[in-house]
Structures are given as structure tokens and as C-alpha cells.
Write a protein that holds these residues in place. Structure first.
Motif, short mmCIF file in Angstrom:
data_model
loop_
_atom_site.label_atom_id
_atom_site.label_comp_id
_atom_site.label_asym_id
_atom_site.label_seq_id
_atom_site.Cartn_x
_atom_site.Cartn_y
_atom_site.Cartn_z
N ALA A 48 -3.29 -2.50 2.82
CA ALA A 48 -4.66 -2.00 2.90
C ALA A 48 -4.97 -1.08 1.73
N LEU A 49 -4.02 -0.23 1.36
CA LEU A 49 -4.22 0.68 0.24
C LEU A 49 -4.47 -0.08 -1.05
N VAL A 50 -3.62 -1.07 -1.32
CA VAL A 50 -3.76 -1.85 -2.55
C VAL A 50 -5.07 -2.64 -2.54
N ALA A 51 -5.43 -3.17 -1.38
CA ALA A 51 -6.69 -3.91 -1.28
C ALA A 51 -7.88 -3.00 -1.57
N GLN A 52 -7.82 -1.76 -1.08
CA GLN A 52 -8.89 -0.81 -1.35
C GLN A 52 -8.98 -0.47 -2.83
#
Length: 267
Positions: free
Chosen positions: A138-142
Motif C-alpha cells: 500500500a505504501l509503494v502504491a501510494q
């Protein structure tokens, strides 16, 4: 205006909301205990501080975005003999956060890495630190979305701001080529400034496969491992051992467990 209303008005102006809400009961308690004026004033201040601490903790838990509530008391250390209980408690004391260091929890799925990460994050909030929890994917996607929208700096600041950033499940999914560079920028921003706690099912030597770029992987590890506590957990999955047990009581996301309630704060 009556004397009582005037007192309430002054408490409102001073934003002493715990005293305002508990005024009559506190006065009665002070009378029953035959407290001196100094002792009564100390009692009133203690209740006000307890209310403010509880509100800070409640807000911190909400902002942290923990996936569930866990604490160290609920962790079964006996089931994971590879863990040094004293080491985990030392980490939970928060020294690594004050020093801007990193913690890595490494081990196969289900051995309690996320449980420990959340528990340590909750302890950090009680100690007064800001915390943010995010699954690695989720962090990388954000970060990737922010980069595409021209808001990367804003999103990097969001993840760089908390005193402790918890990145969970690094390694379960490989990084896209561009994403690894974005993650490096975040690690670079936090290096020696903000603490990180990372959980992963991959040994450090396998992270080049996760990131897909050995050069960037080395740069990331160089910063994470410079001031780092590496904890490797070996053992069987808790989830597999509990398949035949009744499911535990579920709690709402962001709820504060009773063990983190401030003594004396009004419910």
C-alpha cells in the motif's frame, strides 16, 4: 451568573475540560478524603492531565492506522523460543525511536511479526511518539500514485513525518522497477531522522530479488542496517496452530485496548 456558572466559564476559557466535566464529583471526592487545598489541587491536576493523555493516545491510535489491536502481554513468547523476550521489551521501550534507528522483524508468515510491530507501535504512542503503520504494498502504491499525479513531495513528507514508520510485509510482493526508487527516496528521507520498523518474510540477502535492482537494494539496506536491530523469528505459524480454536473477539480498528487506558481518565 451564579458562582458555579462563573467557575464553569473560567474552566472553559482555560480549556480544563476534565475539571469542568468532573467538577462536582472531584469536589465531593476531595471532601470525602478530607484533602487539604494543596492535595485537592494536585488531584484536580492529575485528572486533567490523565484526560489529556488519554485523548492524545486515542488520537494517536486513530492516526496510526493499525490493522488491529495487539499488545506485548498478548504475545505468546513461549511458542516462539527463538525470540529473546528481554530484547523485544528493550525495543518496545522506544530507545530506537529516539535515536532514529531501524528494527527489522524477519521470519516466515504467521510467526507474530505484525503482532509485535503493532504492539511496539502502540507502546510508542503511549510514550508520546507519533506512529504510522502501512503495508509495504500500500505504501509503494501510494508513492507511485503521488508520483504520477505530481504530488510525490507531499506524499514523501506524509511518510517522513511520524517519529516511527512501520512498514509491514515487505517482500510478499516484488516491487515494480520505478517503485523501488520511490521507496529509496523515503528511506533516504528518514535515515538517521525518523525510526523505521520493517517486517519481512525474506532474509536480508534476498531483498535484491524483492527490489529487482541490486544497486538500489544495496543503497536501501546500507541505510536501514547502519543503525539497526535485526530480529529473526523462527517457528511455526500461529494461524496454522489455531485453526481448530474458536476465533478471538474482534475489535474495531483504532480502538485503544484497556491496557493502554490512562489511570484516572474519565471513560
Amino acid at each position: 451568573m451564579s458562582e458555579h456558572d462563573h467557575l464553569i466559564a473560567m474552566l472553559n476559557r482555560l480549556k480544563l475540560t476534565a475539571l469542568r466535566d468532573q467538577l462536582d464529583s472531584l469536589i465531593d471526592e476531595a471532601g470525602r478524603r478530607e484533602l487539604t487545598i494543596r492535595e485537592a489541587l494536585a488531584l484536580f491536576c492529575e485528572r486533567e492531565i490523565a484526560r489529556r493523555d488519554q485523548r492524545r493516545i486515542d488520537m494517536g491510535f486513530g492516526l496510526a492506522r493499525f490493522p488491529f489491536v495487539r499488545d506485548l502481554a498478548g504475545f505468546d513468547f513461549a511458542a516462539q523460543p527463538s525470540l529473546d523476550k528481554a530484547q523485544i521489551r528493550e525495543i518496545a521501550s522506544g530507545g530506537f525511536i529516539a535515536n532514529g534507528e531501524a528494527v527489522l522483524f524477519l521470519g516466515p508468515p504467521g510467526v507474530g511479526k505484525t503482532h509485535l510491530a503493532v504492539a511496539i507501535g502502540q507502546e510508542a504512542i503511549v510514550a508520546g511518539y507519533s506512529v504510522l503503520f502501512s503495508p509495504a504494498a500500500a505504501l509503494v502504491a501510494q508513492l507511485a500514485k503521488a508520483h504520477a499525479d505530481g504530488r510525490l513531495e507531499e506524499r514523501l513528507l506524509h511518510y517522513a513525518k511520524p517519529k516511527l514508520l512501520i512498514v509491514d510485509e515487505l517482500g510478499y510482493l516484488p516491487f515494480e522497477p520505478d517503485a523501488v526508487h520511490l521507496f529509496f527516496q523515503l528511506v533516504f528521507r528518514r535515515y538517521e531522522k525518523g525510526a523505521m520498523l520493517v517486517t519481512s518474510n525474506r532474509a536480508v540477502g534476498e531483498w535484491s530479488n524483492v527490489f529487482g535492482d541490486p544497486v538500489v537494494a544495496t543503497a536501501i539496506l546500507d541505510r536501514l542496517l547502519h543503525h539497526c536491530h535485526v530480529v529473526t523469528i523462527r517457528g511455526d505459524s500461529y494461524r496454522l496452530r489455531r485453526l481448530d480454536r474458536p476465533p478471538p473477539e474482534r475489535r474495531n480498528r483504532g480502538a485503544v485496548p484497556r491496557s493502554f487506558r490512562v489511570f484516572g481518565a474519565a471513560e
